[in-house]
Write a protein that holds these residues in place. Structure first.
Motif, PDB file in Angstrom:
ATOM      1  N   ASN A  21      -5.505   0.307   6.163  1.00 27.33           N
ATOM      2  CA  ASN A  21      -4.230  -0.148   6.711  1.00 27.33           C
ATOM      3  C   ASN A  21      -4.405  -1.049   7.933  1.00 27.33           C
ATOM      4  O   ASN A  21      -3.422  -1.406   8.579  1.00 27.33           O
ATOM      5  CB  ASN A  21      -3.367   1.063   7.089  1.00 27.33           C
ATOM      6  N   THR A  38      -4.733  -4.089  10.472  1.00 25.13           N
ATOM      7  CA  THR A  38      -4.010  -5.358  10.482  1.00 25.13           C
ATOM      8  C   THR A  38      -4.938  -6.500  10.911  1.00 25.13           C
ATOM      9  O   THR A  38      -5.994  -6.272  11.512  1.00 25.13           O
ATOM     10  CB  THR A  38      -2.818  -5.305  11.459  1.00 25.13           C
ATOM     11  N   ARG A  52      -5.267  -7.195  -1.719  1.00 23.13           N
ATOM     12  CA  ARG A  52      -4.134  -6.697  -0.924  1.00 23.13           C
ATOM     13  C   ARG A  52      -3.200  -5.965  -1.873  1.00 23.13           C
ATOM     14  O   ARG A  52      -2.732  -6.527  -2.869  1.00 23.13           O
ATOM     15  CB  ARG A  52      -3.399  -7.861  -0.243  1.00 23.13           C
ATOM     16  N   GLY A  57       0.386  -4.134  -2.193  1.00 21.15           N
ATOM     17  CA  GLY A  57       1.680  -3.978  -1.538  1.00 21.15           C
ATOM     18  C   GLY A  57       2.013  -5.172  -0.659  1.00 21.15           C
ATOM     19  O   GLY A  57       1.296  -6.164  -0.619  1.00 21.15           O
ATOM     20  N   PRO A  58       3.108  -5.061   0.076  1.00 23.61           N
ATOM     21  CA  PRO A  58       3.589  -6.177   0.894  1.00 23.61           C
ATOM     22  C   PRO A  58       2.764  -6.370   2.162  1.00 23.61           C
ATOM     23  O   PRO A  58       1.946  -5.517   2.518  1.00 23.61           O
ATOM     24  CB  PRO A  58       5.014  -5.741   1.250  1.00 23.61           C
ATOM     25  N   ALA A  59       3.010  -7.481   2.843  1.00 19.96           N
ATOM     26  CA  ALA A  59       2.308  -7.766   4.098  1.00 19.96           C
ATOM     27  C   ALA A  59       2.518  -6.635   5.104  1.00 19.96           C
ATOM     28  O   ALA A  59       1.596  -6.200   5.772  1.00 19.96           O
ATOM     29  CB  ALA A  59       2.779  -9.096   4.667  1.00 19.96           C
ATOM     30  N   LYS A  60       3.747  -6.172   5.195  1.00 23.29           N
ATOM     31  CA  LYS A  60       4.030  -5.024   6.063  1.00 23.29           C
ATOM     32  C   LYS A  60       4.160  -3.784   5.184  1.00 23.29           C
ATOM     33  O   LYS A  60       4.979  -3.738   4.281  1.00 23.29           O
ATOM     34  CB  LYS A  60       5.332  -5.244   6.840  1.00 23.29           C
ATOM     35  N   GLY A  61       3.318  -2.811   5.446  1.00 25.26           N
ATOM     36  CA  GLY A  61       3.383  -1.571   4.684  1.00 25.26           C
ATOM     37  C   GLY A  61       2.365  -1.518   3.559  1.00 25.26           C
ATOM     38  O   GLY A  61       2.196  -0.476   2.938  1.00 25.26           O
ATOM     39  N   GLY A  62       1.676  -2.613   3.297  1.00 22.10           N
ATOM     40  CA  GLY A  62       0.647  -2.614   2.270  1.00 22.10           C
ATOM     41  C   GLY A  62      -0.686  -2.188   2.852  1.00 22.10           C
ATOM     42  O   GLY A  62      -0.797  -1.778   3.999  1.00 22.10           O
ATOM     43  N   TRP A 122      -5.339  -2.755   2.274  1.00 24.43           N
ATOM     44  CA  TRP A 122      -6.445  -3.519   1.694  1.00 24.43           C
ATOM     45  C   TRP A 122      -7.280  -2.612   0.796  1.00 24.43           C
ATOM     46  O   TRP A 122      -7.409  -1.424   1.061  1.00 24.43           O
ATOM     47  CB  TRP A 122      -7.347  -4.066   2.796  1.00 24.43           C
TER      48      TRP A 122
END
Length: 70
Positions: free
Chosen positions: A24, A26, A56, A58-63, A65
């Motif tokens: 998770n 960033t 990746r 899921g989405p940019a926020k909340g996804g 790697w």
């Protein structure tokens, strides 16, 4: 292999290691840990995705790697 290739190779390896520890994580966190710019992290991640080593989910926020290759 040029010096630039070797440097980005080491950086990519460090990015993968950090992602394995924390899927998770960033881009800003990676930037601070590796002491490189966020843009440099983004370029390395982009190349890892092209090389099919990183995915990746899921989405940019909340996804998160996922490392899919070495």
């Amino acid at each position: 292999m040029t010096e630039i290739d070797q440097t980005s190779g080491k950086t990519s390896g460090k990015i993968i290691a950090h992602i394995r520890e924390n899927p998770n994580i960033t881009i800003p966190e990676l930037s601070l840990l590796l002491e490189i710019t966020e843009r440099s992290v983004e370029r390395n991640i982009s190349q890892l995705q092209k090389d099919r080593k990183l995915l990746r989910i899921g989405p940019a926020k909340g996804g998160y790697w996922e490392v899919i290759g070495d």
